[in-house]
Scaffold this active site. Structure first.
Site, PDB file in Angstrom:
ATOM      1  N   ASP A 116       0.854  -1.173   0.000  1.00 26.34           N
ATOM      2  CA  ASP A 116       0.000   0.000   0.000  1.00 26.34           C
ATOM      3  C   ASP A 116       0.902   1.238   0.000  1.00 26.34           C
ATOM      4  OD1 ASP A 116      -2.222   1.669   0.105  1.00 26.34           O
ATOM      5  OD2 ASP A 116      -3.247   0.437   1.575  1.00 26.34           O
ATOM      6  N   PHE A 117       0.303   2.392  -0.156  1.00 26.05           N
ATOM      7  CA  PHE A 117       1.026   3.644  -0.351  1.00 26.05           C
ATOM      8  C   PHE A 117       1.999   3.917   0.796  1.00 26.05           C
ATOM      9  CE2 PHE A 117       1.643   8.193  -0.578  1.00 26.05           C
ATOM     10  CZ  PHE A 117       1.571   8.494  -1.937  1.00 26.05           C
TER      11      PHE A 117
END
Length: 768
Positions: free
Chosen positions: A289-290
């Site tokens: 994820d980011f």
């Protein structure tokens, strides 16, 4: 609707077992051909180019490209970026052109959060799950793939399959609800819709299953928070939808932010390698994820160099945004903390994804100017959006058959969302194209016809709470939704106008709930009631004595005890998407009889959370006459609206549950359970017939009931249909505390009904 009990039995067969027995020779040949191609390519790659394939430049890359971001173009040309994000045809084309100017011309993966449609926006995923129709859900993903791929996107960060039992968590809007069995059906449908039957077709996109794993169990419902649970609970309650999505062929996965067994998922070797690849036999690639790699530092398990090494060795293949891999992996290799085999393995998985998408054959196969001009927001897509939006809505209350409304008289449409468009789209919408939308008021006017007079007023701000308002108007919140503009008029002036407009109306439709930014990522709420400003409006409207319909627009279950007691009709519309106004009017006027059913429990109070239907009994179950049993002093244990609940404009009667046998023997036996369902009302309608099973005596304490099947049927007035479910031992299996997946012989209760709290039961004995 297909018999989903059979579907589940098929899904429980591991992919490795299927491949070892049934894999066609053509697939084996294709895998061999891919392997040879990747081998030849990697033999030509430098170490820097291999690490570059593990780097996903996300964020505002498209904006940077269009504004002359030459440094990003240069990085792509240098082979230092393996994937980017993009929502602009022009930017995606420019980035892919840059990839073809690199030394080895390795194409880019182009990812985007295509969560519930692209230009044509469908209801939020939680609402989609409430259709209880896997074919419609699959088609919504199919249309989303057609639209997104038309502008060059070849990879979506969807589906989110996290099971959650806490509606305070804003991201429940992105998932399929609280049940692992139904969540698995939804996950499978979404993957099939995105990927189709051939990923090399230019109108398909690769799915990315998220968030692996357990993200929906964040403590206190607070986003990015800690998760802690037993392996047995993981395997039985939270992991099944991920497994179903992978078994359906999902090409990629995204790691979650939370801890799993005390180790961040992004650095968790047991999760990413032992479970996902060795036990489940999945062979796709995993992206973080980011910025998740860098954020492991805050978990306290190492500095930036250390966590980059942990992520790679755990089984992470691509780093989204943090640039940890391209910053640290070469020095980690030089110091011996990682091996070139570790890097090669991750690089191979990324390159295989590009091969499966056909990008090496044609890097521009997803960039088609003609399609981009003709396949977005088409009439066909808009018609489907209207259809699925209507089918996602749930009639929660309908006292004295107030609904459907008559297409005559005067209707007052009141509330801060009465004339709104943008907030009807919900969170995580990349293209907020409102050009073909209608507000609720506009939809009621259009569908109601010329015999209906519609008057309208705002009545209240979405919220007057300065703290909440500031949160909703932060830059990220506005990225998820739209800015909230406060009226220059006072709350009293807004209310007075609404009362004046409604004074001679025959019925009032109060359009209340949450703005788009009040749910979704980073949108947890400690108070999940309707904001106070809107509650004040609703109380004033009901005090007029006129019939009031509460139309709810929201991204999560809400606490509605006062509303449920005092408002005669309540329609849950969620965030219905591009076709919101028309679809809502279709349901309000009865052009479509609502058939949605809840996939997440509505609590009476936040104090009950977590609240879910498939709980386990205590040693002192609730008893009204005994103080010393499990209960609250101030509210009942039961939810306001249970899992599976939903009303119709007609009524349905269930006969007794009939079993074709009451004693079964061995794992090859099969039980047929049936019930007669009759439409006892005055109009045609659809009913969701739900199958639950209870295992009262087992090796471990089991849930009071578990959903194991459903069928959606259509009945005319007076019509009776026999609904039959086939049950095998696969429907009885569970994971015990040792991780064994098996079933117990003994007594079982087969329950069929309209929702989890309204079932009829029959018992049987199933001997091993």
């Amino acid at each position: 609707m297909r018999n989903v009990s059979f579907i589940r039995a098929v899904q429980l067969v591991s992919l490795s077992a299927v491949f070892s027995i049934l894999t066609p020779l053509s697939i084996l040949a294709e895998d061999k051909e891919m392997g040879q191609f990747i081998d030849n390519l990697m033999n030509k790659m430098t170490l820097e180019e291999k690490i570059g394939q593990l780097n996903l430049a996300s964020g505002n890359t498209a904006a940077a490209i269009l504004s002359g971001g030459e440094s990003l173009v240069d990085e792509i040309k240098s082979g230092l970026i393996g994937a980017t994000g993009g929502s602009s045809f022009e930017a995606i084309k420019k980035m892919q052109e840059a990839s073809q100017q690199s030394r080895l011309k390795i194409p880019l993966l182009i990812g985007l959060d295509v969560i519930h449609g692209y230009h044509t926006v469908f209801p939020i995923p939680l609402a989609l799950s409430c259709t209880w129709d896997v074919d419609l859900i699959e088609e919504s993903a199919r249309i989303a793939a057609r639209e997104a791929s038309a502008i060059g996107v070849n990879w979506t960060y969807s589906p989110m399959v996290d099971i959650s039992r806490d509606p305070r968590w804003g991201r429940v809007s992105e998932g399929g609800g609280e049940d692992p069995w139904w969540g698995s059906q939804v996950a499978t449908a979404m993957v099939r819709g995105y990927q189709g039957d051939d990923l090399k077709k230019s109108n398909t996109i690769m799915a990315c299953v998220k968030h692996f794993a357990l993200y929906g169990a964040s403590e206190a419902g607070r986003d990015y928070n800690t998760v802690d649970m037993s392996r047995q609970q993981m395997l039985n309650d939270y992991l099944p939808p991920y497994r179903a999505a992978f078994d359906a062929g999902a090409g990629s996965a995204m790691s979650s932010f939370n801890l799993v067994d005390g180790i961040p998922a992004t650095g968790n070797h047991w999760l990413m390698t032992d479970l996902l690849r060795r036990q489940w036999g999945w062979n796709g690639f995993v992206v973080t994820d980011f910025n998740a790699i860098n954020e492991m530092v805050a978990h306290g398990i190492g500095d930036s160099l250390r966590v980059a090494e942990l992520a790679l060795k755990a089984g992470i293949d691509m780093d989204m945004q943090s640039e940890a891999f391209i910053t640290y992996l070469k020095s980690s290799l030089d110091s011996g903390h990682i091996t070139e085999t570790d890097i090669n393995q991750a690089c191979r998985r990324v390159l295989e994804a590009k091969y499966k998408l056909g990008l090496f054959d044609d890097p521009y196969r997803y960039i088609n100017e003609k399609r981009a001009a003709t396949e977005l927001l088409t009439g066909e897509h808009l018609a489907f959006a209207r259809k699925i939006a209507a089918r996602s809505m749930i009639l929660l209350k309908n006292e004295n058959n107030l609904l459907p409304l008559k297409k005559e008289g005067k209707i007052a449409v009141v509330g801060p969302f009465a004339n709104d468009r943008g907030n009807l789209l919900g969170a995580w919408v990349m293209k907020r194209d409102k050009s073909k939308m209608a507000s609720v008021t506009e939809g009621i006017r259009a569908v109601g016809g010329n015999r209906v007079e519609v008057v309208t007023a705002k009545g209240a701000n979405i919220t007057d709470d300065p703290y909440l308002l500031a949160s909703l108007n932060s830059p990220f919140a506005m990225y998820m939704g739209e800015a909230i503009e406060q009226e220059s008029r006072t709350p009293r002036q807004l209310l007075d106008e609404a009362l004046q407009v409604s004074a001679d109306a025959d019925v009032i439709v109060a359009v209340l709930g949450e703005s788009a930014a009040m749910s979704g990522e980073a949108s947890s709420r400690s108070d999940i009631s309707i904001p106070e400003s809107q509650q004040n409006l609703l109380r004033a409207l009901t005090a007029t004595g006129k019939p009031v319909v509460l139309l709810l627009l929201n991204g999560r279950p809400l606490t509605l005890p006062w509303e449920s007691e005092h408002v005669p009709a309540i329609l849950e519309a969620w965030a219905p998407g591009t076709a919101s106004g028309y679809a809502i009017a279709d349901v309000l006027f009865g052009d479509y009889n609502p058939s949605g059913r809840l996939t997440m429990t509505f609590p009476r109070s936040v104090g009950q959370i977590p609240l879910y239907y498939n709980y386990k009994n205590t040693g002192r179950p609730f008893h009204a006459q005994n103080k010393f049993t499990s209960k609250y002093l101030d509210v009942p244990n039961e939810p306001l609206y249970p899992f599976g609940y939903g009303l119709s404009y007609t009524t349905f009667d269930y006969g007794d549950v009939h079993l074709d046998k009451t004693e079964l023997q061995g794992s090859q036996d099969m039980l047929m359970a049936s019930v007669n369902v009759t439409n006892t009302g005055n109009c045609e309608g659809e009913e969701v017939v739900q199958l639950y099973i209870t295992d009262p005596i087992a090796r471990i304490s089991r849930p009071v009931k578990e959903l194991k099947g459903c069928q959606k049927i259509f009945l005319c007035p007076g019509e009776t249909r026999k609904v039959t479910f086939s049950i095998t031992v696969n429907d009885l299996k569970y994971y015990d505390t040792d991780g064994h997946y098996d079933w117990d012989g003994g007594e079982f209760f087969i329950q069929i009904g309209a929702n989890s709290a309204a079932v009829k039961s029959a018992g049987c004995v199933w001997n091993r």
